[in-house]
Design a protein around this motif. Sequence first.
Motif, PDB file in Angstrom:
ATOM      1  N   VAL A  30      16.987  76.631  22.430  1.00 32.42           N
ATOM      2  CA  VAL A  30      17.913  76.340  21.437  1.00 32.42           C
ATOM      3  C   VAL A  30      18.120  74.972  21.609  1.00 32.42           C
ATOM      4  CG1 VAL A  30      20.312  76.671  20.904  1.00 32.42           C
ATOM      5  CG2 VAL A  30      19.117  78.660  21.820  1.00 32.42           C
ATOM      6  N   LEU A  31      17.810  74.339  20.265  1.00 35.98           N
ATOM      7  CA  LEU A  31      17.978  72.727  20.161  1.00 35.98           C
ATOM      8  C   LEU A  31      19.601  72.446  20.123  1.00 35.98           C
ATOM      9  CD1 LEU A  31      16.711  70.168  19.554  1.00 35.98           C
ATOM     10  CD2 LEU A  31      17.190  70.741  17.177  1.00 35.98           C
ATOM     11  N   ILE A  32      19.850  71.683  21.109  1.00 39.07           N
ATOM     12  CA  ILE A  32      21.214  71.089  21.363  1.00 39.07           C
ATOM     13  C   ILE A  32      21.272  69.743  20.929  1.00 39.07           C
ATOM     14  CG2 ILE A  32      23.144  70.847  22.751  1.00 39.07           C
ATOM     15  CD1 ILE A  32      22.296  73.734  22.471  1.00 39.07           C
ATOM     16  N   ILE A  33      21.977  69.333  20.183  1.00 34.78           N
ATOM     17  CA  ILE A  33      22.096  67.899  19.631  1.00 34.78           C
ATOM     18  C   ILE A  33      23.623  67.350  20.210  1.00 34.78           C
ATOM     19  CG2 ILE A  33      22.163  66.160  17.782  1.00 34.78           C
ATOM     20  CD1 ILE A  33      19.722  67.736  17.922  1.00 34.78           C
ATOM     21  N   THR A  34      23.545  66.211  20.993  1.00 30.87           N
ATOM     22  CA  THR A  34      24.610  65.756  21.466  1.00 30.87           C
ATOM     23  C   THR A  34      24.846  64.225  20.905  1.00 30.87           C
ATOM     24  OG1 THR A  34      24.243  66.830  23.556  1.00 30.87           O
ATOM     25  CG2 THR A  34      25.930  64.910  23.614  1.00 30.87           C
ATOM     26  N   ARG A  35      25.987  64.174  20.233  1.00 31.14           N
ATOM     27  CA  ARG A  35      26.367  62.734  19.791  1.00 31.14           C
ATOM     28  C   ARG A  35      27.463  62.165  20.625  1.00 31.14           C
ATOM     29  NH1 ARG A  35      30.783  61.422  16.174  1.00 31.14           N
ATOM     30  NH2 ARG A  35      30.357  59.154  15.400  1.00 31.14           N
ATOM     31  N   LEU A  36      27.196  60.931  21.257  1.00 26.68           N
ATOM     32  CA  LEU A  36      27.766  60.266  22.055  1.00 26.68           C
ATOM     33  C   LEU A  36      28.542  58.924  21.483  1.00 26.68           C
ATOM     34  CD1 LEU A  36      25.073  61.000  24.325  1.00 26.68           C
ATOM     35  CD2 LEU A  36      27.204  61.126  25.347  1.00 26.68           C
ATOM     36  N   SER A  37      29.549  58.500  21.387  1.00 28.17           N
ATOM     37  CA  SER A  37      30.158  57.344  20.762  1.00 28.17           C
ATOM     38  C   SER A  37      31.029  56.674  21.905  1.00 28.17           C
ATOM     39  CB  SER A  37      30.997  57.536  19.574  1.00 28.17           C
ATOM     40  OG  SER A  37      29.973  58.050  18.377  1.00 28.17           O
ATOM     41  N   GLY A  38      30.880  55.395  22.196  1.00 36.91           N
ATOM     42  CA  GLY A  38      31.718  54.948  23.056  1.00 36.91           C
ATOM     43  C   GLY A  38      31.724  53.505  22.963  1.00 36.91           C
ATOM     44  N   ILE A  39      32.593  52.666  24.052  1.00 34.37           N
ATOM     45  CA  ILE A  39      32.545  51.347  23.977  1.00 34.37           C
ATOM     46  C   ILE A  39      32.035  50.757  25.422  1.00 34.37           C
ATOM     47  CG2 ILE A  39      34.358  49.176  23.937  1.00 34.37           C
ATOM     48  CD1 ILE A  39      34.272  50.678  21.353  1.00 34.37           C
ATOM     49  N   LEU A  40      31.182  49.756  25.115  1.00 34.70           N
ATOM     50  CA  LEU A  40      30.513  49.169  26.342  1.00 34.70           C
ATOM     51  C   LEU A  40      31.504  48.122  27.059  1.00 34.70           C
ATOM     52  CD1 LEU A  40      27.998  48.749  28.234  1.00 34.70           C
ATOM     53  CD2 LEU A  40      27.205  47.152  26.294  1.00 34.70           C
ATOM     54  N   ALA A  41      31.857  48.220  28.290  1.00 38.09           N
ATOM     55  CA  ALA A  41      32.771  47.377  29.096  1.00 38.09           C
ATOM     56  C   ALA A  41      32.297  47.286  30.344  1.00 38.09           C
ATOM     57  CB  ALA A  41      34.302  47.578  28.857  1.00 38.09           C
ATOM     58  N   ILE A 101      30.070  52.658  29.832  1.00 38.24           N
ATOM     59  CA  ILE A 101      30.526  53.050  28.399  1.00 38.24           C
ATOM     60  C   ILE A 101      31.369  54.395  28.544  1.00 38.24           C
ATOM     61  CG2 ILE A 101      29.194  54.225  26.294  1.00 38.24           C
ATOM     62  CD1 ILE A 101      26.766  53.021  27.065  1.00 38.24           C
ATOM     63  N   ASN A 102      32.173  54.285  28.084  1.00 36.06           N
ATOM     64  CA  ASN A 102      33.392  55.235  27.803  1.00 36.06           C
ATOM     65  C   ASN A 102      33.518  55.741  26.433  1.00 36.06           C
ATOM     66  OD1 ASN A 102      34.386  55.242  30.701  1.00 36.06           O
ATOM     67  ND2 ASN A 102      34.820  52.970  30.423  1.00 36.06           N
ATOM     68  N   GLY A 103      33.606  56.997  26.308  1.00 32.60           N
ATOM     69  CA  GLY A 103      33.891  57.387  25.045  1.00 32.60           C
ATOM     70  C   GLY A 103      33.926  58.846  24.895  1.00 32.60           C
ATOM     71  N   ASN A 104      33.508  59.403  23.723  1.00 32.00           N
ATOM     72  CA  ASN A 104      33.668  60.708  23.352  1.00 32.00           C
ATOM     73  C   ASN A 104      32.350  61.337  22.863  1.00 32.00           C
ATOM     74  OD1 ASN A 104      36.639  61.281  23.603  1.00 32.00           O
ATOM     75  ND2 ASN A 104      36.505  59.686  21.452  1.00 32.00           N
ATOM     76  N   PHE A 105      32.297  62.769  23.285  1.00 33.54           N
ATOM     77  CA  PHE A 105      30.780  63.268  22.992  1.00 33.54           C
ATOM     78  C   PHE A 105      31.062  64.511  22.097  1.00 33.54           C
ATOM     79  CE2 PHE A 105      31.668  65.644  26.773  1.00 33.54           C
ATOM     80  CZ  PHE A 105      31.407  66.996  26.415  1.00 33.54           C
ATOM     81  N   THR A 106      30.062  65.047  21.145  1.00 42.05           N
ATOM     82  CA  THR A 106      30.295  66.394  20.424  1.00 42.05           C
ATOM     83  C   THR A 106      28.909  67.031  20.547  1.00 42.05           C
ATOM     84  OG1 THR A 106      31.904  65.322  18.894  1.00 42.05           O
ATOM     85  CG2 THR A 106      30.683  67.308  18.196  1.00 42.05           C
TER      86      THR A 106
END
Length: 158
Positions: A48-59, A63-68
């Motif tokens: 099954v193809l799983i797509i993960t989107r990660l959006s975060g801030i580099l510091a 990298i800290n952020g959210n995923f879907t």
Amino acid sequence: MVLEQNGNDLLGRAKYEPEGGKAWNADVIGSVVGEKVDLTMSALKDNVLIITRLSGILANEDINGNFTQASEGKVINNGTFNAMWINPDTSSYTPATVEAPAVATPAPAEVTSAAQPAAAAVNTTAVNKTEKRFVDVHEYKDKIGPGGDLSGIPPGMG
């Protein structure tokens, strides 16, 4: 995860190798603009193809952020993530060893009559979608009778 940067573009690979679960590999593409990092990871997990989107801030090399995560047009998971920089040398990266999933091969379609209608002949081939997507009608030239009907009886003889 291994990432290479070219300007604002990020490209790389990721893997998951649990001790008791199933390993997977993924392709990663994304961008970094200032401190904002966006990544999209595509992985085949249990066929099954799983797509993960990660959006975060580099510091501070983190990298800290959210995923879907989404699959088959539906959100299947979301939350927060934290990634940390470990090593700038990507040459030692090796993909995870993934067990090949068992693929059930459908039994070949059986043709029982030479005078079988053309529509039925096409349908028996359609059962084996893994073999080929399109049907070459030339393969059935000896099964398709002449005339307006498909009974196999020549016109004027019936």
